[in-house]
Design an enzyme around this catalytic site. Structure first.
Site, short mmCIF file in Angstrom:
data_model
loop_
_atom_site.label_atom_id
_atom_site.label_comp_id
_atom_site.label_asym_id
_atom_site.label_seq_id
_atom_site.Cartn_x
_atom_site.Cartn_y
_atom_site.Cartn_z
N HIS A 295 -72.94 73.49 -28.81
CA HIS A 295 -74.13 72.91 -29.41
C HIS A 295 -75.33 73.79 -29.07
CE1 HIS A 295 -75.36 71.47 -25.47
NE2 HIS A 295 -74.30 70.70 -25.35
N HIS B 248 -75.85 75.06 -25.55
CA HIS B 248 -74.97 76.17 -25.17
C HIS B 248 -75.51 77.51 -25.69
CE1 HIS B 248 -71.65 72.92 -25.13
NE2 HIS B 248 -72.10 73.12 -23.90
N LYS C 219 -78.69 69.84 -17.25
CA LYS C 219 -78.45 68.46 -17.69
C LYS C 219 -77.44 67.77 -16.77
CE LYS C 219 -75.77 67.33 -21.13
NZ LYS C 219 -74.92 66.28 -20.48
N ARG D 214 -71.87 64.63 -27.07
CA ARG D 214 -71.64 63.20 -27.18
C ARG D 214 -72.65 62.50 -28.09
NH1 ARG D 214 -70.82 61.82 -20.73
NH2 ARG D 214 -69.02 63.19 -20.38
#
Length: 315
Positions: free
Chosen positions: A40, A43, A178, A216
């Site tokens: 995503h 990344h 995160k 997610r």
């Protein structure tokens, strides 16, 4: 094997250490990014950071050819169906290796080439595969201290990363903030095991609405999307009252979650090393909550007893 920088050249696990040694002899710095089977926007920031710092090496988890799922040791039956003619009960290790049961997704490779990654290392945590981290299965595991997240999941993630560190031998491993608890435990493991590797944390990448970028997010039910935004809002509100002390930080964040109708799995203020929050100094405010079966985590740095307005350079 032909190699050119920026072309996302594929390396086997058995070969990447040799590549690392060659790069070191030429004075180049290897930067490792470890990915799962998907990518995503957060990344992509890790990839850019690695490329800016030196030679970008990316370890990518393999997927099975049929279902597109990550090949992991947790569900070997899914990826190693029983053969028509069963093999002997105790086959030799070389008999258990399957060369064509897992592959890198073409779209992942395209993203890595666009990011001008230098080297790509496919891996799987399942035994019996050519690119398995643990060909004989996971026999040795790093166990972190008890914390906020599931210890078993943290243990496997730590063991995976440390195995890749030994295989790749980079100068630095780059990971997002995160998952702060994991990042902390990784640094502690590297320190305790006397590994010559630096850990570079990258600030959390957020969506325009403040939600921390995560694979997610797409699975959150539409009816819970607004509630999920309360996580980042609570962290922001808590951090903004940092000069009033730890109790004010926690109560303010809890009020925001309560107003949004969110019952957190946890809301904690910890020291940077995960000890008790200091009366004055750097701390981390962490939260987790589940929405429609999807569990999200987030965190933010907090200057307890000081406040952002009182930091040097902010006056």
């Amino acid at each position: 094997m032909s190699f050119a920088f920026g072309q996302a050249t594929l390396f086997h696990l058995a070969d990447i250490a040799r590549f690392s040694r060659v790069m070191r002899t030429t004075g180049k710095s290897l930067q490792l990014v470890v990915l799962g089977a998907d990518i995503h926007a957060g990344h992509r920031v890790l990839l850019r950071t690695a490329k800016q710092r030196g030679v970008a090496v990316v370890a990518v988890e393999l997927v099975d050819e049929v279902g597109g799922h990550a090949v992991t040791s947790q569900n070997p039956e899914q990826h190693n169906p029983a053969p028509q003619n069963p093999a002997p009960q105790n086959p030799a290790p070389q008999q258990a290796v399957h060369d064509k049961t897992a592959e890198l997704r073409p779209e992942i490779m395209e993203i890595l080439r666009e990011a001008e990654v230098d080297a790509v290392v496919p891996y799987t945590r399942a035994p019996g595969y050519t690119e398995s981290l643990w060909p004989q299965g996971l026999r040795t595991q790093i166990t972190p201290p008890d914390g906020l997240e599931d210890s078993a999941e943290l243990a496997q993630a730590l063991t995976t990363h440390l195995s890749l560190l030994h295989a790749v031998a980079p100068e630095t491993i780059i990971a997002g903030e995160k998952d702060y608890e994991f990042l902390l435990r990784l640094q502690q493991a590297i320190t305790d095991l006397h590994l010559d590797v630096k850990v570079q944390g990258v600030p959390t990448v957020r969506m325009p609405d403040g939600l921390a970028m995560s694979l997610r997010n797409t699975a959150i039910p539409a009816t819970d999307r607004e509630k999920a935004l309360a996580l980042s809002a609570a962290l922001t509100a808590g951090a903004h009252v940092a000069e009033r002390g730890a109790e004010a930080v926690l109560s303010t964040a809890a009020d925001v979650l309560r107003a949004a109708g969110v019952q957190p799995d946890y809301l904690e203020l910890r020291a940077r090393d995960f000890g008790p929050a200091p009366e004055e100094g750097d701390a981390r405010l962490l939260v987790a909550a589940t929405f429609g079966g999807v569990r999200l985590v987030d965190n933010v740095g907090v200057p307890v007893g000081i406040g952002f307005r009182n930091l040097d350079g902010d006056n």
